[in-house]
Design a protein around this motif. Structure first.
Motif, mmCIF file in Angstrom:
data_model
loop_
_atom_site.group_PDB
_atom_site.id
_atom_site.type_symbol
_atom_site.label_atom_id
_atom_site.label_comp_id
_atom_site.label_asym_id
_atom_site.label_seq_id
_atom_site.Cartn_x
_atom_site.Cartn_y
_atom_site.Cartn_z
ATOM 1 N N ALA A 264 -6.234 7.544 3.610
ATOM 2 C CA ALA A 264 -6.404 6.816 4.881
ATOM 3 C C ALA A 264 -5.724 5.454 4.816
ATOM 4 C CB ALA A 264 -7.888 6.663 5.192
ATOM 5 N N ASP A 265 -5.861 4.766 3.659
ATOM 6 C CA ASP A 265 -5.176 3.477 3.491
ATOM 7 C C ASP A 265 -3.669 3.653 3.681
ATOM 8 O OD1 ASP A 265 -7.623 2.314 2.732
ATOM 9 O OD2 ASP A 265 -7.227 2.602 0.594
ATOM 10 N N TYR A 266 -3.151 4.702 3.050
ATOM 11 C CA TYR A 266 -1.708 4.951 3.113
ATOM 12 C C TYR A 266 -1.250 5.183 4.552
ATOM 13 C CZ TYR A 266 2.777 7.319 2.424
ATOM 14 O OH TYR A 266 4.103 7.679 2.491
ATOM 15 N N LEU A 267 -2.014 5.991 5.268
ATOM 16 C CA LEU A 267 -1.587 6.286 6.641
ATOM 17 C C LEU A 267 -1.785 5.098 7.573
ATOM 18 C CD1 LEU A 267 -2.628 9.994 6.699
ATOM 19 C CD2 LEU A 267 -0.357 9.075 7.175
ATOM 20 N N GLN A 268 -2.827 4.315 7.325
ATOM 21 C CA GLN A 268 -2.945 3.078 8.122
ATOM 22 C C GLN A 268 -1.725 2.186 7.873
ATOM 23 O OE1 GLN A 268 -4.843 2.956 10.441
ATOM 24 N NE2 GLN A 268 -6.962 3.511 10.014
ATOM 25 N N ALA A 269 -1.281 2.138 6.631
ATOM 26 C CA ALA A 269 -0.100 1.316 6.308
ATOM 27 C C ALA A 269 1.142 1.875 6.990
ATOM 28 C CB ALA A 269 0.090 1.266 4.791
ATOM 29 N N GLN A 270 1.259 3.197 7.025
ATOM 30 C CA GLN A 270 2.429 3.783 7.698
ATOM 31 C C GLN A 270 2.353 3.580 9.217
ATOM 32 O OE1 GLN A 270 5.151 4.674 6.481
ATOM 33 N NE2 GLN A 270 4.953 5.838 4.585
ATOM 34 N N ARG A 271 1.143 3.570 9.755
ATOM 35 C CA ARG A 271 1.020 3.279 11.192
ATOM 36 C C ARG A 271 1.410 1.833 11.470
ATOM 37 N NH1 ARG A 271 -4.652 4.466 13.193
ATOM 38 N NH2 ARG A 271 -3.732 4.806 15.246
ATOM 39 N N ARG A 272 0.908 0.921 10.614
ATOM 40 C CA ARG A 272 1.293 -0.487 10.803
ATOM 41 C C ARG A 272 2.798 -0.654 10.613
ATOM 42 N NH1 ARG A 272 -1.549 -5.365 10.850
ATOM 43 N NH2 ARG A 272 -3.236 -4.002 11.520
ATOM 44 N N ARG A 273 3.367 0.124 9.711
ATOM 45 C CA ARG A 273 4.812 0.037 9.491
ATOM 46 C C ARG A 273 5.569 0.345 10.775
ATOM 47 N NH1 ARG A 273 7.938 3.792 5.033
ATOM 48 N NH2 ARG A 273 9.858 2.595 4.904
ATOM 49 N N GLU B 138 1.510 6.236 16.012
ATOM 50 C CA GLU B 138 1.935 7.239 15.034
ATOM 51 C C GLU B 138 2.341 6.556 13.732
ATOM 52 O OE1 GLU B 138 2.146 10.515 15.261
ATOM 53 O OE2 GLU B 138 2.016 10.978 17.400
ATOM 54 N N PRO B 139 2.122 7.214 12.602
ATOM 55 C CA PRO B 139 2.644 6.647 11.356
ATOM 56 C C PRO B 139 4.168 6.723 11.320
ATOM 57 C CG PRO B 139 1.689 8.809 10.956
ATOM 58 C CD PRO B 139 1.385 8.457 12.389
ATOM 59 N N ALA B 140 4.758 5.975 10.393
ATOM 60 C CA ALA B 140 6.216 5.948 10.292
ATOM 61 C C ALA B 140 6.753 7.151 9.534
ATOM 62 C CB ALA B 140 6.654 4.644 9.618
ATOM 63 N N GLN C 128 -6.509 -0.700 13.553
ATOM 64 C CA GLN C 128 -5.246 -0.641 14.283
ATOM 65 C C GLN C 128 -5.562 -0.844 15.751
ATOM 66 O OE1 GLN C 128 -2.364 -0.421 12.890
ATOM 67 N NE2 GLN C 128 -2.620 0.588 10.916
ATOM 68 N N THR D 16 -6.402 5.003 -0.989
ATOM 69 C CA THR D 16 -6.775 6.309 -0.426
ATOM 70 C C THR D 16 -5.714 6.806 0.552
ATOM 71 O OG1 THR D 16 -7.923 5.400 1.492
ATOM 72 C CG2 THR D 16 -9.203 5.608 -0.569
ATOM 73 N N LEU E 232 -5.151 -4.265 7.481
ATOM 74 C CA LEU E 232 -4.589 -3.169 8.284
ATOM 75 C C LEU E 232 -5.621 -2.495 9.175
ATOM 76 C CD1 LEU E 232 -2.185 -1.474 5.753
ATOM 77 C CD2 LEU E 232 -1.748 -3.315 7.368
ATOM 78 N N ARG E 233 -6.873 -2.922 9.111
ATOM 79 C CA ARG E 233 -7.889 -2.296 9.954
ATOM 80 C C ARG E 233 -8.503 -3.364 10.846
ATOM 81 N NH1 ARG E 233 -8.957 0.620 5.089
ATOM 82 N NH2 ARG E 233 -8.692 2.847 5.391
ATOM 83 N N LEU F 29 0.838 -1.214 0.000
ATOM 84 C CA LEU F 29 0.000 0.000 0.000
ATOM 85 C C LEU F 29 0.869 1.260 0.000
ATOM 86 C CD1 LEU F 29 -2.872 -1.060 2.426
ATOM 87 C CD2 LEU F 29 -3.014 -0.718 -0.049
#
Lengths: 461, 59
Positions: free
Chosen positions: A351-360, B52-54, B46, A349, B43-44, A313
């Motif tokens: 939001a998808d991108y930021l969820q991915a960065q949070r999971r990262r 925080e995002p990376a 969280q 989207t 991913l949902r 993502l």
């Protein structure tokens, strides 16, 4: 056809001893390229004038006893996303077919200053993501171990040109595995350095928070020599780490005695389907490192699918941001594969991108915790031996989690080494992964493995 | 494997991106959107609301 000597480091020793001429070496590489490129398509452009000019200069230094170092006079190739002053840099795409930069990428300049001899610009997946494609101005590179097979991507020509012995090293780039994939499928060594260790200035981007530049070569020692010449702070690259470059060669012969190594067995044995040769290769790597004195245990990380979801993502969103203007205006000038992958990326989207960065961030925390009592990790580099080049699915990288993208997400250094041969005599590889900025330890372990095994004695052609 | 993205959403996002697809391109990309659905579902949610995002900016 003239054959190049085995490996960069071995050749450097011959140059230093005046037993081989850089000019003859360059001519040999150009002759070999002319003979093999019609089959392998490793290069989309040869640069004989530049090669001869650089080789003559190297030879003059050789005669004066003033060689710059082990890369002086060494024939290399640059992936055609690395900008080269006065020489087209196309990204293997119709979009930039006539793009002639007025500057060298920082890494191109660094290698040139170390004395390398540029034989040509190597093939790549279109803009380092779309391939293998048959509808671009240049055909896709083919695997020297079997030209009907895929090289892995996206540093396709880097893998093919080194495996074919045309050049002794090449630049690659790695956003989700584009150095380590071709290194594995072409039976080579290739390192994705720590994010921020090597400059990306002047390299066409794919995904800014994942992109890494690095070398592909025949041996780990060769990679260490090439990486040393490209590592270091570049103020022009915002991602470049402002810290002294590590000593990548000083401890190379130090072996692995006492190092603590974790096998991420679930990645390649449970989370995805891998071939028997791939799995045997990881076990072989672990066994050899254990015999060399390392302490090997198993380690569990979050499921590979978590890394895959977050990684792709992020990659797709950032790639779409890079290509959005061209995608709107010149959609049908892209090859079919990249065109459709980028259109798919447009569906991600914010939001998808930021969820991915949070999971990262969470994944980075988990890997760091898992490595608290470990020095290195090992797992496979790819799932299988190289498939037929015409049977790679359009959305291949999305269909099954890849083994390489986790370490683009975490930014850790990750090295592929050849661990043997599987079906059809095709090579397989495994990864050795270190902590951030401990690239030297990764290289040390890879070198120890190569030194203790005989896989480097077998050549593709 | 999840279903592809709902067609109305797909068409809206493609239009938002300024892309005009042939029927064959639309069919191929719509079918591949199942991979995105799988990734976003994974991913949902969280677990940590304050995670925080990376990409947090550090001056």
């Amino acid at each position: 056809m003239t054959e190049l000597p085995l490996g960069l480091a071995a050749t450097a020793r011959l140059i230093a001893a005046r037993q081989i001429s850089p000019v003859e070496l360059a001519e040999s590489a150009l002759t070999r390229a002319a003979a093999l490129n019609p089959v392998l398509h490793a290069f989309i452009r040869l640069t004989p004038e530049l090669a001869r000019e650089q080789a003559r200069a190297a030879e003059a230094r050789q005669m004066q006893g003033a060689l710059k170092g082990p890369l002086d006079g060494i024939p290399i190739g640059h992936k055609d996303i690395y900008e080269t002053a006065g020489i087209p840099t196309t990204g293997h795409s119709r979009i930039l077919e006539n793009h002639v930069p007025d500057r060298d990428a920082t890494v191109v300049r660094a290698w040139a200053e170390a004395g390398t001899v540029t034989i040509g610009k190597t093939a790549t997946h279109e803009f380092a993501w779309g391939g293998p494609s048959f509808d671009l101005p240049w055909p896709p590179a083919r695997n020297p171990w079997d030209p009907s097979r895929f090289t892995g991507g996206s540093s396709t020509g880097a893998g093919a040109s080194v495996a074919a012995g045309i050049v002794l090293g090449a630049t690659g780039s790695d956003t989700g595995g584009s150095i380590r994939g071709p290194a594995g499928l072409c039976g080579l060594a290739g390192i994705k350095p720590t994010y921020g260790l090597c400059s990306r200035t002047g390299v066409l981007p794919l995904a800014h928070s994942l992109d890494t530049t690095g070398p592909i070569a025949w041996t780990v020692e060769d990679c260490a020599l090439l990486l040393r010449a490209m590592a270091g702070h570049d103020p022009a690259d915002p991602s470049s780490a402002d810290r002294p470059a590590p000593d990548l060669l000083g401890g190379l012969e130090g072996g692995v005695k006492g190092l603590r190594i974790g096998i991420i067995r679930h990645f390649h044995e449970q989370d995805i389907t891998t071939s028997p040769a791939v799995r045997a290769g990881v076990d072989h790597l672990a066994d050899v490192l254990r015999q060399e004195g390392a302490v090997v245990s198993e380690v569990t990380l979050p499921p590979l699918a978590d890394f895959h979801a977050a990684g792709w993502l992020i990659l797709m969103s950032e790639a779409h941001a890079v290509h959005e203007p061209w995608l709107r205006a010149r959609f049908n000038e892209y090859g079919e594969i990249l065109r459709e992958r980028l259109a798919l990326a447009a569906l991600v989207t914010a939001a998808d991108y930021l969820q991915a960065q949070r999971r990262r961030r969470w994944l980075c925390q988990q890997v760091k915790a898992a490595m608290a009592d470990l020095d290195l990790l090992v797992t496979a580099a790819q799932a299988t031996e190289a498939p037929p080049i015409d049977q790679v699915p359009k959305f291949a990288s999305l269909e099954q989690p890849g083994l390489t993208i986790p370490f683009n997400l975490t930014g850790q250094p990750a090295l592929t080494v050849c661990t043997g041969f599987g079906a059809g005599g095709m090579p397989v590889g495994a990864q050795i992964i270190g902590k951030p900025f401990e690239d030297a330890m990764v290289l040390r372990a890879g070198h120890a493995f190569e030194r203790a095994t005989n896989w480097r004695a077998r050549r593709a052609m | 494997m999840p279903e592809p993205m709902p067609e109305k959403l797909f068409d809206a996002l493609i239009a938002h991106a300024g892309l005009v697809l042939t029927p064959a391109q639309r069919a191929s990309i719509l079918n591949a959107s199942r991979h995105l659905t799988a990734a976003t579902e994974r991913l949902r949610p969280q677990d940590q609301v304050a995670l925080e995002p990376a990409t947090v900016f550090r001056p």
